[in-house]
Write a protein that holds these residues in place. Sequence first.
Motif, short mmCIF file in Angstrom:
data_model
loop_
_atom_site.label_atom_id
_atom_site.label_comp_id
_atom_site.label_asym_id
_atom_site.label_seq_id
_atom_site.Cartn_x
_atom_site.Cartn_y
_atom_site.Cartn_z
N GLN A 163 0.81 -1.21 0.00
CA GLN A 163 0.00 0.00 0.00
C GLN A 163 0.84 1.27 0.00
O GLN A 163 0.38 2.32 -0.46
CB GLN A 163 -0.95 -0.01 1.21
CG GLN A 163 -2.03 -1.09 1.13
CD GLN A 163 -3.00 -1.02 2.28
OE1 GLN A 163 -2.80 -0.30 3.25
NE2 GLN A 163 -4.08 -1.78 2.19
N VAL A 166 3.69 3.99 -3.54
CA VAL A 166 3.83 5.32 -4.15
C VAL A 166 4.74 6.20 -3.30
O VAL A 166 5.64 6.88 -3.82
CB VAL A 166 2.45 5.98 -4.33
CG1 VAL A 166 2.60 7.44 -4.75
CG2 VAL A 166 1.64 5.21 -5.38
N GLU A 167 4.53 6.19 -1.99
CA GLU A 167 5.35 7.03 -1.10
C GLU A 167 6.82 6.60 -1.14
O GLU A 167 7.73 7.44 -1.11
CB GLU A 167 4.82 6.95 0.33
CG GLU A 167 3.50 7.66 0.56
CD GLU A 167 2.32 6.91 -0.05
OE1 GLU A 167 2.44 5.70 -0.30
OE2 GLU A 167 1.28 7.54 -0.29
N ARG A 170 8.35 7.51 -4.83
CA ARG A 170 8.33 8.90 -5.31
C ARG A 170 9.71 9.55 -5.27
O ARG A 170 10.10 10.23 -6.23
CB ARG A 170 7.31 9.71 -4.50
CG ARG A 170 7.12 11.13 -5.06
CD ARG A 170 5.99 11.84 -4.35
NE ARG A 170 4.69 11.35 -4.76
CZ ARG A 170 3.72 10.99 -3.94
NH1 ARG A 170 3.92 11.05 -2.64
NH2 ARG A 170 2.56 10.58 -4.40
N LEU A 196 5.23 11.75 -19.38
CA LEU A 196 4.84 11.58 -17.98
C LEU A 196 5.59 12.62 -17.14
O LEU A 196 6.81 12.74 -17.26
CB LEU A 196 5.17 10.18 -17.48
CG LEU A 196 4.79 9.86 -16.02
CD1 LEU A 196 3.28 9.91 -15.83
CD2 LEU A 196 5.34 8.50 -15.61
N ALA A 200 4.85 14.52 -10.69
CA ALA A 200 3.43 14.59 -10.37
C ALA A 200 3.08 13.59 -9.28
O ALA A 200 3.74 12.55 -9.13
CB ALA A 200 2.59 14.33 -11.61
N ASP A 201 2.03 13.87 -8.54
CA ASP A 201 1.62 12.99 -7.44
C ASP A 201 1.25 11.60 -7.92
O ASP A 201 1.44 10.61 -7.19
CB ASP A 201 0.44 13.61 -6.69
CG ASP A 201 0.83 14.84 -5.89
OD1 ASP A 201 2.05 15.01 -5.63
OD2 ASP A 201 -0.07 15.62 -5.54
N ASP A 202 0.71 11.50 -9.14
CA ASP A 202 0.26 10.20 -9.64
C ASP A 202 1.27 9.55 -10.58
O ASP A 202 0.94 8.54 -11.23
CB ASP A 202 -1.08 10.35 -10.36
CG ASP A 202 -0.99 11.21 -11.62
OD1 ASP A 202 0.06 11.89 -11.80
OD2 ASP A 202 -1.95 11.20 -12.40
N ALA A 203 2.48 10.07 -10.65
CA ALA A 203 3.46 9.56 -11.62
C ALA A 203 3.76 8.09 -11.38
O ALA A 203 3.80 7.29 -12.33
CB ALA A 203 4.75 10.38 -11.55
N SER A 205 1.95 5.78 -9.85
CA SER A 205 0.76 4.96 -10.15
C SER A 205 0.56 4.80 -11.65
O SER A 205 0.28 3.69 -12.14
CB SER A 205 -0.49 5.59 -9.53
OG SER A 205 -0.37 5.66 -8.12
N VAL A 206 0.71 5.88 -12.39
CA VAL A 206 0.54 5.82 -13.85
C VAL A 206 1.60 4.91 -14.46
O VAL A 206 1.30 4.08 -15.34
CB VAL A 206 0.61 7.23 -14.46
CG1 VAL A 206 0.66 7.15 -15.98
CG2 VAL A 206 -0.58 8.06 -14.01
N GLU A 209 0.81 1.26 -13.89
CA GLU A 209 -0.28 0.80 -14.75
C GLU A 209 0.21 0.53 -16.17
O GLU A 209 -0.24 -0.40 -16.84
CB GLU A 209 -1.40 1.83 -14.77
CG GLU A 209 -2.16 1.94 -13.46
CD GLU A 209 -3.19 3.06 -13.49
OE1 GLU A 209 -3.28 3.74 -14.54
OE2 GLU A 209 -3.89 3.25 -12.48
#
Length: 276
Positions: A163, A166-167, A170, A196, A200-203, A205-206, A209
């Motif tokens: 979980q 991402v942290e 980053r 990309l 970015a905060d969602d980098a 996660s993207v 995917e």
Amino acid sequence: HIRTDAEVTKIEIDRGRAIGVQLATGETLTADQIIVSAGAIFSPALLMRSGIGPLEHLQDHDISVHADLPVGETLSDHLGPGLQYQHAGPRGGTAGPAQSLLVGSSNGSDVDYHLFTIATAPSEAQTNFMMAAFLMRSSGQGSVRLGDSPDAAPVVMAPPMPQDTVERLRPGFSRIAAWEQSDAFAQLNCQRLEPLDLNADDAVSVAMERNLVSYGHMTSSCPMGRVLDADCRVLGIHGLRVVDASVMPSIPSGNTYLGCVMVAERVARKIKSNMD
């Protein structure tokens, strides 16, 4: 004796003791002790084909159960997103133009990610390569299961990402972003193939995917404590050990090779001391 081209299909077990192995040719080799060392994917598969594993799963395959153990239920691996790049020049060595490994820490103390380049499409004119950001943690919730037939390859389910992925990754993406702005990156005429914003905060996660890759560090599918004892002996089965990365109760925060060597050396000393 060393036998080449001798595929083992099953461990022969008689009244709770491993007595030999059956080869694909039908030949049976007997031994006082048997050591399975086929890695975190094929060691659990061999145990399950031999009747050592989760009761319900083995019964579904009409396999007689010798030991009901959670074999193959806790597969771990180092996974991470891979960013695709192109370098306007020939392939060098085994990876892209940046052939170093960055060992990183998201909190300044624990090693929890590696940045590593992997060549993907070498050619004489240019090199496509990938910058992978591998997380040195695993949920341990992957699995290895038998296929639909005895000859089918094992069915492998990669562990879901933790979980806090991402942290933890980053800061690694910030290092990659800084590398993209460096003189070395410009001089090599590198370019990323997919847009990309790495900051970015969602980098993360993207990127996951788009392309999630394995470091090839599969472990923990026959762990000590649940499947094996502290000397890598299969619980409930005499004369049978597993010695490879599958025995690790949890995945280490780094490459697994030396850990496998240490396990093998320890077990070898135990066997020489007749502590079976």
